[in-house]
Design a protein around this motif. Sequence first.
Motif, PDB file in Angstrom:
ATOM      1  N   LYS A 381      43.805  30.588  66.530  1.00  0.00           N
ATOM      2  CA  LYS A 381      44.329  29.210  66.572  1.00  0.00           C
ATOM      3  C   LYS A 381      44.827  28.851  67.971  1.00  0.00           C
ATOM      4  CE  LYS A 381      43.306  28.165  62.522  1.00  0.00           C
ATOM      5  NZ  LYS A 381      42.036  28.798  62.867  1.00  0.00           N
ATOM      6  N   GLU A 382      45.066  29.890  68.781  1.00  0.00           N
ATOM      7  CA  GLU A 382      45.668  29.635  70.093  1.00  0.00           C
ATOM      8  C   GLU A 382      44.688  28.914  71.019  1.00  0.00           C
ATOM      9  OE1 GLU A 382      45.380  32.487  68.501  1.00  0.00           O
ATOM     10  OE2 GLU A 382      47.081  33.824  68.848  1.00  0.00           O
ATOM     11  N   ASP A 383      45.242  28.054  71.868  1.00  0.00           N
ATOM     12  CA  ASP A 383      44.441  27.421  72.911  1.00  0.00           C
ATOM     13  C   ASP A 383      44.214  28.464  74.018  1.00  0.00           C
ATOM     14  OD1 ASP A 383      43.416  25.960  74.968  1.00  0.00           O
ATOM     15  OD2 ASP A 383      45.161  24.652  75.238  1.00  0.00           O
ATOM     16  N   ILE A 384      42.966  28.786  74.312  1.00  0.00           N
ATOM     17  CA  ILE A 384      42.700  29.839  75.308  1.00  0.00           C
ATOM     18  C   ILE A 384      42.225  29.252  76.639  1.00  0.00           C
ATOM     19  CG2 ILE A 384      42.166  31.597  73.560  1.00  0.00           C
ATOM     20  CD1 ILE A 384      39.171  31.168  74.233  1.00  0.00           C
ATOM     21  N   SER A 385      42.287  27.910  76.745  1.00  0.00           N
ATOM     22  CA  SER A 385      41.603  27.269  77.869  1.00  0.00           C
ATOM     23  C   SER A 385      42.277  27.485  79.234  1.00  0.00           C
ATOM     24  CB  SER A 385      41.434  25.772  77.593  1.00  0.00           C
ATOM     25  OG  SER A 385      42.687  25.181  77.470  1.00  0.00           O
ATOM     26  N   SER A 386      43.484  28.082  79.226  1.00  0.00           N
ATOM     27  CA  SER A 386      44.053  28.352  80.555  1.00  0.00           C
ATOM     28  C   SER A 386      44.161  29.853  80.830  1.00  0.00           C
ATOM     29  CB  SER A 386      45.417  27.670  80.695  1.00  0.00           C
ATOM     30  OG  SER A 386      46.211  28.040  79.604  1.00  0.00           O
ATOM     31  N   ILE A 387      43.518  30.649  79.994  1.00  0.00           N
ATOM     32  CA  ILE A 387      43.586  32.113  80.180  1.00  0.00           C
ATOM     33  C   ILE A 387      42.546  32.552  81.221  1.00  0.00           C
ATOM     34  CG2 ILE A 387      43.132  34.335  79.012  1.00  0.00           C
ATOM     35  CD1 ILE A 387      44.532  33.161  76.567  1.00  0.00           C
ATOM     36  N   THR A 388      42.974  33.378  82.147  1.00  0.00           N
ATOM     37  CA  THR A 388      42.038  33.827  83.194  1.00  0.00           C
ATOM     38  C   THR A 388      41.828  35.352  83.182  1.00  0.00           C
ATOM     39  OG1 THR A 388      43.873  33.905  84.746  1.00  0.00           O
ATOM     40  CG2 THR A 388      42.537  31.903  84.776  1.00  0.00           C
ATOM     41  N   GLN A 389      42.571  36.054  82.313  1.00  0.00           N
ATOM     42  CA  GLN A 389      42.412  37.515  82.209  1.00  0.00           C
ATOM     43  C   GLN A 389      41.956  37.871  80.797  1.00  0.00           C
ATOM     44  OE1 GLN A 389      42.787  39.609  84.806  1.00  0.00           O
ATOM     45  NE2 GLN A 389      43.253  37.791  86.026  1.00  0.00           N
ATOM     46  N   PHE A 390      40.972  38.728  80.688  1.00  0.00           N
ATOM     47  CA  PHE A 390      40.431  39.094  79.383  1.00  0.00           C
ATOM     48  C   PHE A 390      41.526  39.620  78.451  1.00  0.00           C
ATOM     49  CE2 PHE A 390      38.361  42.105  76.437  1.00  0.00           C
ATOM     50  CZ  PHE A 390      37.515  41.219  75.802  1.00  0.00           C
ATOM     51  N   ASP A 391      42.407  40.459  78.990  1.00  0.00           N
ATOM     52  CA  ASP A 391      43.423  41.092  78.142  1.00  0.00           C
ATOM     53  C   ASP A 391      44.434  40.095  77.578  1.00  0.00           C
ATOM     54  OD1 ASP A 391      42.211  43.481  78.515  1.00  0.00           O
ATOM     55  OD2 ASP A 391      43.527  44.128  80.153  1.00  0.00           O
ATOM     56  N   ASP A 392      44.488  38.895  78.158  1.00  0.00           N
ATOM     57  CA  ASP A 392      45.419  37.881  77.653  1.00  0.00           C
ATOM     58  C   ASP A 392      44.825  37.058  76.503  1.00  0.00           C
ATOM     59  OD1 ASP A 392      47.214  38.731  79.524  1.00  0.00           O
ATOM     60  OD2 ASP A 392      46.679  37.181  81.003  1.00  0.00           O
ATOM     61  N   LEU A 393      43.561  37.255  76.205  1.00  0.00           N
ATOM     62  CA  LEU A 393      42.948  36.514  75.090  1.00  0.00           C
ATOM     63  C   LEU A 393      43.528  37.018  73.771  1.00  0.00           C
ATOM     64  CD1 LEU A 393      39.129  36.557  76.054  1.00  0.00           C
ATOM     65  CD2 LEU A 393      40.595  34.524  75.929  1.00  0.00           C
ATOM     66  N   PRO A 394      43.593  36.161  72.740  1.00  0.00           N
ATOM     67  CA  PRO A 394      44.042  36.654  71.430  1.00  0.00           C
ATOM     68  C   PRO A 394      43.116  37.782  70.945  1.00  0.00           C
ATOM     69  CG  PRO A 394      43.662  34.256  71.402  1.00  0.00           C
ATOM     70  CD  PRO A 394      43.238  34.742  72.742  1.00  0.00           C
ATOM     71  N   GLN A 395      43.672  38.667  70.129  1.00  0.00           N
ATOM     72  CA  GLN A 395      42.907  39.825  69.656  1.00  0.00           C
ATOM     73  C   GLN A 395      41.575  39.402  69.009  1.00  0.00           C
ATOM     74  OE1 GLN A 395      43.899  43.170  70.036  1.00  0.00           O
ATOM     75  NE2 GLN A 395      41.793  43.540  69.385  1.00  0.00           N
ATOM     76  N   ASN A 396      41.619  38.328  68.192  1.00  0.00           N
ATOM     77  CA  ASN A 396      40.384  37.931  67.488  1.00  0.00           C
ATOM     78  C   ASN A 396      39.301  37.459  68.470  1.00  0.00           C
ATOM     79  OD1 ASN A 396      41.583  38.571  65.134  1.00  0.00           O
ATOM     80  ND2 ASN A 396      41.902  36.455  64.416  1.00  0.00           N
ATOM     81  N   ALA A 397      39.720  36.845  69.569  1.00  0.00           N
ATOM     82  CA  ALA A 397      38.744  36.405  70.581  1.00  0.00           C
ATOM     83  C   ALA A 397      38.165  37.630  71.290  1.00  0.00           C
ATOM     84  CB  ALA A 397      39.407  35.466  71.588  1.00  0.00           C
TER      85      ALA A 397
END
Length: 432
Positions: A381-397
């Motif tokens: 459900k989280e907005d991932i559009s400002s994430i620039t590091q793979f490890d910061d993505l939610p687990q499901n992504a």
Amino acid sequence: MSVVVTVGCQWGDEGKGKIIDFLCSGADLVSRHQGGNNAGHTIHADGKKFVFHLIPSGILNPNALNLIGNGVVVDPFVFIEELDHLAEQGVDVTPDRMKISGQAHLILPYHRLIDELNEKRLGREGIGTTKRGIGPAYMDKAARSGVRLFDLLNPSVLRQRLENAIPFKNELITKVYGGSPVSIDELYNSLLECGKRLAPFICDAGAIMEQALKENKKILCEGAQGTLLDIDYGTYPFLTSSNTTAGGVCTGSVIPPHNIDYVLGIAKAYTTRVGSGPFPTELFDEEADLLRNAGPVGEFGATTGRPRRCGWLDIPLLRYSRRVNGLDGIALTRLDVLCEVPEIKVCTQYKIGSETHTVLPADANLLGECQPVFETLPSWKEDISSITQFDDLPQNARDYVAAIESWLETPVAMISVGPQRNQTIVRRKMFS
Ligand code: GDP
Ligand code: IMO
Ligand code: MG
């Protein structure tokens, strides 16, 4: 790494423009090798939106030379329009950073007309082309009745080429399609004018490429369309008229095969298609609308504005794409869009009767019978559009990306989480 080839893995519109614009800051030369202004590559940069049809998407990097290779079909009027439009947007393209191979063929007004008339003739059986004259121009190239950029520099040769081609085209246009004939004089005169404007851009692209390779320059090859639209490997006859796959680079931009260091396949986190033809994981009605309208920019064609057909990610299709392109890695785009769906489905194999296919069958006539077998994965459900590091993505992504890598046995080298340049996660650097 010095030569990186980008290819669309699906039916086009995978986000190639965005990825090329991101990568080109590390490149010395960006080159296109096939297709024409059927392409629509969208870039959001410096607070502006750019859509490139013919000019390579590397043009926004002031340090790179941009090359249109011999494998491209060039509508000279569109090229001039794009130059003028870019200048209006503050990007002045001078011939010292933009070159076109003189061996490239021209798309002429009668190609556009024949494309349109032929689609009309076919009606519901039509391919759904972009009506830019692509197919008819490649037909003339193969029939040895085309006109090339070099011919614009030689008025008597140009006149002769038109005298040879147009009477027959006019027979076809008027007697078969019932259209209006083309005037040789008018076209000749307007092409002479085009020739004057284009002369400083026309070059021997092979000489430029040879020198760039010798100097170990960083070269980025920009694919247009996608693997399933390739004239040989695509879903025949519902495809375009050029080799959109990795090999097209060698014949379309004078890069010898042994010089290619990395083939980066660009794939959307789901699947879309514009125009007619089979699409095993296609969704309809509200389910399709959910994907089409999700994210900051919906799924509508950059060239024709048509709504794109939408469906779930198709792994057999991507395995086929890996096979015909020799993919080294994947740039996965529009991952951000999937936070808007309640759950994610992925087709991992097809059933045709009692047979199981893990790779899309080469016989496109079978695709209408393919029953996709889906696996369901949780979304996030989280907005991932400002994430620039793979490890910061939610687990499901992260799990979704890992599952794709495992199904395809190919690493996901980059992830795009939005249309802007900085909305990009890099897991493997292309130009070091
Ligand atoms: P191309 O033909 O492969 O260059 O792709 P298009 O430009 O035709 O279509 C891709 C669309 O998706 C464009 O509107 C891009 O701005 C947009 N886009 C690219 N990457 C992303 C991404 O990661 N997320 C979102 N939401 N949009 C993206
Ligand atoms: P980019 O580079 C999506 C499709 C057309 C049609 C078929 C033949 O933006 O990914 P053509 O005009 O080439 O003879 O049309 O190919 N098509 C594309 N679909 N993206 C494209 O380019 C396309 N270029 C052509 O919709 O189905
Ligand atoms: Mg496009």
